[in-house]
Design an enzyme around this catalytic site. Sequence first.
Site, PDB file in Angstrom:
ATOM      1  N   HIS A  16       0.837  -1.207   0.000  1.00 32.01           N
ATOM      2  CA  HIS A  16       0.000   0.000   0.000  1.00 32.01           C
ATOM      3  C   HIS A  16       0.870   1.255   0.000  1.00 32.01           C
ATOM      4  CE1 HIS A  16      -3.037  -2.734   2.219  1.00 32.01           C
ATOM      5  NE2 HIS A  16      -3.567  -2.474   1.036  1.00 32.01           N
ATOM      6  N   LYS A  40     -16.975  -6.488   8.136  1.00 32.39           N
ATOM      7  CA  LYS A  40     -15.894  -7.309   7.570  1.00 32.39           C
ATOM      8  C   LYS A  40     -15.022  -7.925   8.667  1.00 32.39           C
ATOM      9  CE  LYS A  40     -14.356  -6.205   2.881  1.00 32.39           C
ATOM     10  NZ  LYS A  40     -13.266  -5.568   2.107  1.00 32.39           N
ATOM     11  N   ARG A  89      -1.591  -6.518  -8.226  1.00 26.71           N
ATOM     12  CA  ARG A  89      -0.483  -7.433  -7.944  1.00 26.71           C
ATOM     13  C   ARG A  89      -0.476  -8.498  -9.035  1.00 26.71           C
ATOM     14  NH1 ARG A  89      -2.603  -8.488  -2.052  1.00 26.71           N
ATOM     15  NH2 ARG A  89      -4.412  -8.561  -3.384  1.00 26.71           N
ATOM     16  N   SER A 127      -2.586  -7.900   3.044  1.00 26.92           N
ATOM     17  CA  SER A 127      -2.851  -7.695   4.472  1.00 26.92           C
ATOM     18  C   SER A 127      -3.239  -9.015   5.131  1.00 26.92           C
ATOM     19  CB  SER A 127      -3.995  -6.691   4.656  1.00 26.92           C
ATOM     20  OG  SER A 127      -3.657  -5.443   4.135  1.00 26.92           O
TER      21      SER A 127
HETATM   22  O1  PNS Z   1      -8.607  -3.158   0.107  1.00 27.26           O
HETATM   23  P1  PNS Z   1      -9.833  -3.755  -0.518  1.00 27.26           P
HETATM   24  O2  PNS Z   1     -10.653  -4.508   0.511  1.00 27.26           O
HETATM   25  O3  PNS Z   1      -9.509  -4.599  -1.725  1.00 27.26           O
HETATM   26  O4  PNS Z   1     -10.727  -2.513  -1.020  1.00 27.26           O
HETATM   27  C1  PNS Z   1     -11.998  -2.726  -1.584  1.00 27.26           C
HETATM   28  C2  PNS Z   1     -12.773  -1.397  -1.700  1.00 27.26           C
HETATM   29  C3  PNS Z   1     -12.813  -0.692  -0.363  1.00 27.26           C
HETATM   30  C4  PNS Z   1     -12.121  -0.490  -2.714  1.00 27.26           C
HETATM   31  C5  PNS Z   1     -14.216  -1.737  -2.201  1.00 27.26           C
HETATM   32  O5  PNS Z   1     -14.728  -2.778  -1.440  1.00 27.26           O
HETATM   33  C6  PNS Z   1     -15.164  -0.547  -2.113  1.00 27.26           C
HETATM   34  O6  PNS Z   1     -15.003   0.439  -2.807  1.00 27.26           O
HETATM   35  N1  PNS Z   1     -16.163  -0.652  -1.213  1.00 27.26           N
HETATM   36  C7  PNS Z   1     -17.129   0.391  -0.996  1.00 27.26           C
HETATM   37  C8  PNS Z   1     -18.527  -0.063  -1.392  1.00 27.26           C
HETATM   38  C9  PNS Z   1     -18.730   0.094  -2.896  1.00 27.26           C
HETATM   39  O7  PNS Z   1     -18.594   1.157  -3.451  1.00 27.26           O
HETATM   40  N2  PNS Z   1     -19.112  -1.026  -3.559  1.00 27.26           N
HETATM   41  C10 PNS Z   1     -19.342  -1.036  -4.981  1.00 27.26           C
HETATM   42  C11 PNS Z   1     -18.088  -1.357  -5.783  1.00 27.26           C
HETATM   43  S1  PNS Z   1     -17.553  -3.007  -5.493  1.00 27.26           S
END
Ligand code: PNS
Length: 162
Positions: A16, A40, A89, A127
Amino acid sequence: MKAVYPGSFDPPTNGHLDIITRASKLTDTLIVAVLNNPSKNPMFSTNEKLEMLKELTKNMPNVKITSFSGLLVDFCKQNDCKIVIRGLRALTDFEYEFQIALTNKTMDKEIETLFMPTDTQNLWLSSSVVKEIATFGGKYDGMVPKIVKDRLEKKVNNKGVC
Ligand code: PNS
């Protein structure tokens, strides 16, 4: 250009930090947005993640650290930001990332997602892997910054006393 780098950051890793450092050089303002999603079952609270990220980016004046709940596209709109940065990645990330990017684009056609390939040394870093290694007492030097390692050790040790 203003961009948002969203994520769970549970906890922030060197992967990150690498993306934040590189993206901050390409943007006028980079908003690092921590998803606030207690369902989560995160190891770290949103406040703890914000504290760590603020500490890690204290020498990056154009990086702002904040959190959001709900949809990313709504957060982007509220912050007048049309660009989302995500790190990629290995190939395994691709389908998940494509789904997020296209879902966001379907909800708001103004949003563009830019993918940054991770540094080769972080190709397999996540993570979840770091948390698992820490939980079972393995070595994860070079995977997370020192302040994150200290906090992880504290968490694991506190859990281990019951
Ligand atoms: O680090 P991560 O868990 O891969 O990040 C995922 C994240 C936070 C970018 C994604 O889950 C997100 O944007 N969540 C907010 C809810 C949302 O907008 N959902 C619709 C798109 S999947």
